[in-house]
Design an enzyme around this catalytic site. Structure first.
Site, PDB file in Angstrom:
ATOM      1  N   CYS A  37       0.883  -1.163   0.000  1.00 41.28           N
ATOM      2  CA  CYS A  37       0.000   0.000   0.000  1.00 41.28           C
ATOM      3  C   CYS A  37       0.920   1.211   0.000  1.00 41.28           C
ATOM      4  O   CYS A  37       2.145   1.057  -0.063  1.00 41.28           O
ATOM      5  CB  CYS A  37      -0.966  -0.011   1.196  1.00 41.28           C
ATOM      6  SG  CYS A  37      -0.172   0.185   2.804  1.00 41.28           S
TER       7      CYS A  37
HETATM    8  O1  5RP Z   1      -0.885   3.435   2.940  1.00 41.27           O
HETATM    9  C1  5RP Z   1      -2.034   3.101   2.981  1.00 41.27           C
HETATM   10  C2  5RP Z   1      -2.592   2.352   4.131  1.00 41.27           C
HETATM   11  O2  5RP Z   1      -1.607   2.009   5.042  1.00 41.27           O
HETATM   12  C3  5RP Z   1      -2.976   3.472   1.883  1.00 41.27           C
HETATM   13  O3  5RP Z   1      -2.347   3.288   0.676  1.00 41.27           O
HETATM   14  C4  5RP Z   1      -3.447   4.888   2.123  1.00 41.27           C
HETATM   15  O4  5RP Z   1      -4.375   4.844   3.188  1.00 41.27           O
HETATM   16  C5  5RP Z   1      -4.117   5.461   0.873  1.00 41.27           C
HETATM   17  O5  5RP Z   1      -5.167   4.653   0.489  1.00 41.27           O
HETATM   18  P1  5RP Z   1      -5.678   4.717  -1.015  1.00 41.27           P
HETATM   19  O6  5RP Z   1      -4.492   4.397  -1.861  1.00 41.27           O
HETATM   20  O7  5RP Z   1      -6.745   3.659  -1.092  1.00 41.27           O
HETATM   21  O8  5RP Z   1      -6.193   6.093  -1.205  1.00 41.27           O
END
Ligand code: 5RP
Length: 118
Positions: A37
């Protein structure tokens, strides 16, 4: 290779796709999983919520080698924010060439994790 999240027809949010990848490991359909992520934090937390998973957030090759050796890690978590393509290659080389230590103390640590998980 089994894909999840954005690479498959399923929910791509980190809690869903990273825990599903980890479940593939504990169900035996995969030997290991790689989750990611933006920060790597959610990916590692989600994977580690699955019983039997030892997910390691690795930011460099030495950490990946240590995770395989000392933690017998079965899920590699990666931060998309921190990890460049060359760095990822180093991390993956270390991860796939590594293996768990047979040292008694290291084995005891891993066994204790299973004990406190139940
Ligand atoms: O680092 C993360 C969680 O630990 C996610 O990537 C972050 O919350 C952003 O989420 P998204 O890419 O769905 O907007």
């Amino acid at each position: 290779m089994i894909t999840h999240g954005a690479l498959a027809d399923e929910r791509a949010d980190w809690a869903w796709c990273c825990s599903r990848a980890a479940q593939d490991v504990t169900s035996g359909v995969a030997d290991q999983a790689i989750v990611c992520c933006w920060t790597g934090t959610g990916a590692s937390i989600a994977a580690n919520k699955v019983p039997g998973i030892r997910a390691a957030l690795c930011v460099d090759a030495a950490t990946a080698a240590g995770a395989r050796r000392w933690n017998d890690a079965n899920v590699l978590a990666v931060s998309l924010r921190l990890t460049s393509a060359p760095l990822l290659e180093e991390i993956l080389d270390a991860w796939f060439s590594g293996g768990a230590s047979a040292d008694e103390t290291d084995l005891a640590n891993i066994a204790y994790l299973s004990e406190i998980e139940n």
